[in-house]
Design an enzyme around this catalytic site. Structure first.
Site, PDB file in Angstrom:
ATOM      1  N   CYS A 164       0.821  -1.207   0.000  1.00  0.00           N
ATOM      2  CA  CYS A 164       0.000   0.000   0.000  1.00  0.00           C
ATOM      3  C   CYS A 164       0.858   1.261   0.000  1.00  0.00           C
ATOM      4  CB  CYS A 164      -0.968  -0.002   1.171  1.00  0.00           C
ATOM      5  SG  CYS A 164      -2.298   1.217   1.026  1.00  0.00           S
ATOM      6  N   CYS A 221      -4.264  -1.648  -5.029  1.00  0.00           N
ATOM      7  CA  CYS A 221      -5.299  -1.148  -5.934  1.00  0.00           C
ATOM      8  C   CYS A 221      -4.811  -1.158  -7.384  1.00  0.00           C
ATOM      9  CB  CYS A 221      -5.718   0.255  -5.516  1.00  0.00           C
ATOM     10  SG  CYS A 221      -6.416   0.310  -3.853  1.00  0.00           S
ATOM     11  N   LYS A 263       2.109   4.152   1.193  1.00  0.00           N
ATOM     12  CA  LYS A 263       3.230   4.809   1.868  1.00  0.00           C
ATOM     13  C   LYS A 263       4.375   3.864   2.169  1.00  0.00           C
ATOM     14  CE  LYS A 263       0.508   8.167   1.488  1.00  0.00           C
ATOM     15  NZ  LYS A 263      -0.550   7.358   0.862  1.00  0.00           N
ATOM     16  N   SER A 272      -5.933  10.749  -3.847  1.00  0.00           N
ATOM     17  CA  SER A 272      -5.605   9.374  -4.189  1.00  0.00           C
ATOM     18  C   SER A 272      -5.152   9.325  -5.644  1.00  0.00           C
ATOM     19  CB  SER A 272      -6.846   8.495  -4.016  1.00  0.00           C
ATOM     20  OG  SER A 272      -6.688   7.263  -4.677  1.00  0.00           O
TER      21      SER A 272
END
Length: 556
Positions: A124, A196, A126, A472
């Site tokens: 993810c 994602c 970060k 995002s």
């Protein structure tokens, strides 16, 4: 360090280190294991979301590769915040802050245990920049392995991603879809482990990491649940030991030309604006000069050549099938935009890696150099009397270049969604969300919930948004973030009023309000900074020490 004098000998060898060896023995390591190079595995595994969920299993294959190469693996964990789960809540404020914690924790464990090298397993958003920042600080042999993209979901015979869920929320809020349609999109968007699927922040940073040279070319393109990922893990584990023997360190790889390559990879793939924040921070950790204006220079001279969501048609697994990130490197080389001599962890240059790319015949994801999707890249830096230090917008090629309209001012993200649901945002408006910057948030929330709702409500082509927060990678539309100085420190956003006319001109690189300097200064003289939202704990500590978004929102 040389092969004969590893760092770890200072903690494992000699009579005085019997206590350390005794502790290691209790954890299952014998004398032979402690004579080998000690290779850390900095894992960001978590059950809190799919992006990093597969990393526990992947770590076992990395360990196998390390052992086969004559090293001893030592796995440890660090934190991760799921952006997709925290989105639209107070919890999202922790996401960017976690980047610093991830870098700090990796640095502390590796430095404290005097490891000879390490592999960073990331997913993810970060975790990848945080890991690269730690690699820069430690400057010991290290390699990054991205856990890989999620596969696309399927609904109504089309591929969908988490982006579609957030846009469906907006469509549902305004009555454009019903409860059952929203539920079906929710249930089908995310079929399993992996980050994602579009060229959102996770895949943007994975692409940039390979082009930068700190990740093995071809490793990040393989999706998370693809059976090939196991072999990739073993290969990377073996490479980590090889890097120790060769003493190849990040400072030999992360150079200014390599940074330029990475930034161009973001521009040509229509990547996330978060790449600006992260590479400013990485450059700082590497001791390299990089300014926000450099992103504009590099992006404006880089054609958009990769057709990925959120602005395009395809998802990350499609890029893998087309030829992977190596094919992106090849296109940049063919365009004469790649610093070919930059070194990578494989020991080959990025130019050599580009030459090894295998393009799938008939693929449509990466277009030819002479037929770009857009003549310039996706990142645009704006300046003007609303953002003297700069602001950032991502243009995938379909957005309008200019917009002028009245400001609709909100002092937090939370107050915007009700306004959208109640039909208070009208075509032509410029939604302004302030006090969401690095200090003011604190933590500079992403706003996919709001931007998705704007698009889902059918306003994506007629409403613009300006904020000192961030977006995002799944955001699309004329959405301007990172406006600096932020409102909490007296930036111009702090004194905007409803009805002030805002002009956005991405062609000229301008973000302005129709107020003269005297009026802005008069309003600022009457302005009072709001009290900090947190007065103790990590949030307050971050707010006291964080820099401007124009400097990467780094702490010092």
């Amino acid at each position: 360090m040389t092969e004969s004098t590893p760092i770890s000998k200072n903690i494992t060898q000699g009579p005085s280190r019997a206590g350390a060896r005794a502790m290691y023995r209790a954890a299952g390591f014998d004398a032979d294991a402690l004579r080998n190079p000690l290779i850390g595995i900095a894992n960001t595994w978590t059950e809190l979301g799919p992006c990093n969920f597969g990393l526990r299993g992947l770590a076992e294959h990395v360990k196998t590769g390390i052992r086969q190469a004559g090293g001893t693996p030592l796995e440890f964990n660090t934190v991760v915040i799921s952006d997709g789960i925290t989105m639209g809540t107070e919890g999202m404020k922790t996401s960017l802050i976690s980047r610093e914690v991830i870098a700090d924790s990796m640095e502390l464990v590796v430095r404290g245990h005097m490891l000879d090298g390490f592999v960073a397993l990331t997913g993810c958003d970060k975790t990848t920049p945080g890991a690269i920042m730690a690699m820069c600080r430690l400057d010991i042999p290290s390699v990054l392995l991205y856990g890989g993209s999620i596969m696309p979901g399927r609904h109504d015979q089309v591929d969908i991603t988490i982006q579609d869920v957030y846009e469906a929320i907006g469509a549902h809020a305004t009555g454009r879809i019903d409860d059952d349609q929203l539920r079906l999109i929710e249930e089908n968007a995310c079929p399993g482990a992996g980050s994602c699927g579009g060229q959102f922040t996770a895949n943007t940073m994975a692409t940039a990491a390979e082009i930068l040279g700190v990740a093995l070319m071809g490793s990040g393109s393989v999706p998370a649940t693809d059976p090939r990922k196991e072999a990739v893990g073993t290969q990377v584990g073996g490479l980590a030991v090889e890097l120790v023997h060769r003493n190849l360190t990040p400072s030999q790889i992360i150079t200014r030309p390599a940074l330029d390559n990475a930034i161009r990879s973001i521009a040509t793939t229509g990547g996330s604006t978060n790449g600006v924040l992260h590479f400013l921070a990485i450059a700082r950790e590497a001791g390299l000069e990089l300014d926000i204006e450099d992103f504009q220079t590099l992006s404006s001279s880089t054609p958009l050549m990769v057709d990925l969501k959120p602005g395009g048609r395809f998802v990350a697994p499609d890029l893998d099938k087309a030829g992977g990130i190596a094919l992106v490197a090849r296109r940049l080389k063919e365009a004469g935009l790649l610093h070919e001599e930059a070194l990578t962890v494989s020991g080959r240059t990025i130019g050599q890696e580009a030459d090894h790319a295998v393009e799938t015949p008939g693929q449509q994801v990466v277009v030819p150099v002479d037929k770009p999707l857009k003549k310039s890249g996706g990142l645009v830096v704006l300046k003007g009397n609303l953002a003297p230090e700069g602001a950032v917008v991502k243009l995938a090629g379909h957005e309008r270049a200019q917009h002028q309209g009245p400001a609709r001012v909100f002092d937090s993200e939370d107050s915007v969604m009700p306004a959208i649901e109640q039909g208070q945002i009208q075509p032509g408006d410029v939604v302004v969300i302030r006090y969401e910057g690095p200090k003011g948030g604190p933590g500079m929330r992403e706003m996919l919930a709001v931007t998705g709702a704007i698009v889902g409500a059918g306003l994506g082509d007629s409403v613009a948004l300006v904020t000192d927060g961030r977006f995002s990678g799944a955001t699309r539309g004329l959405m301007i973030g990172h406006a600096a100085p932020e409102a909490a420190v007296g930036g111009p956003l702090a004194v905007l009023q409803d009805g002030d006319t805002i002009t956005i001109d991405t062609t000229a690189g301008r973000l302005d309000v129709a107020l003269d300097e005297a009026e802005i200064q008069a309003r600022l003289a009457a302005w009072e900074a709001p009290p900090p939202r947190y007065t103790s704990g990590v949030m307050a500590k971050y707010a006291r020490s964080v820099s401007s978004a124009a400097q990467g929102a780094v702490t010092s």
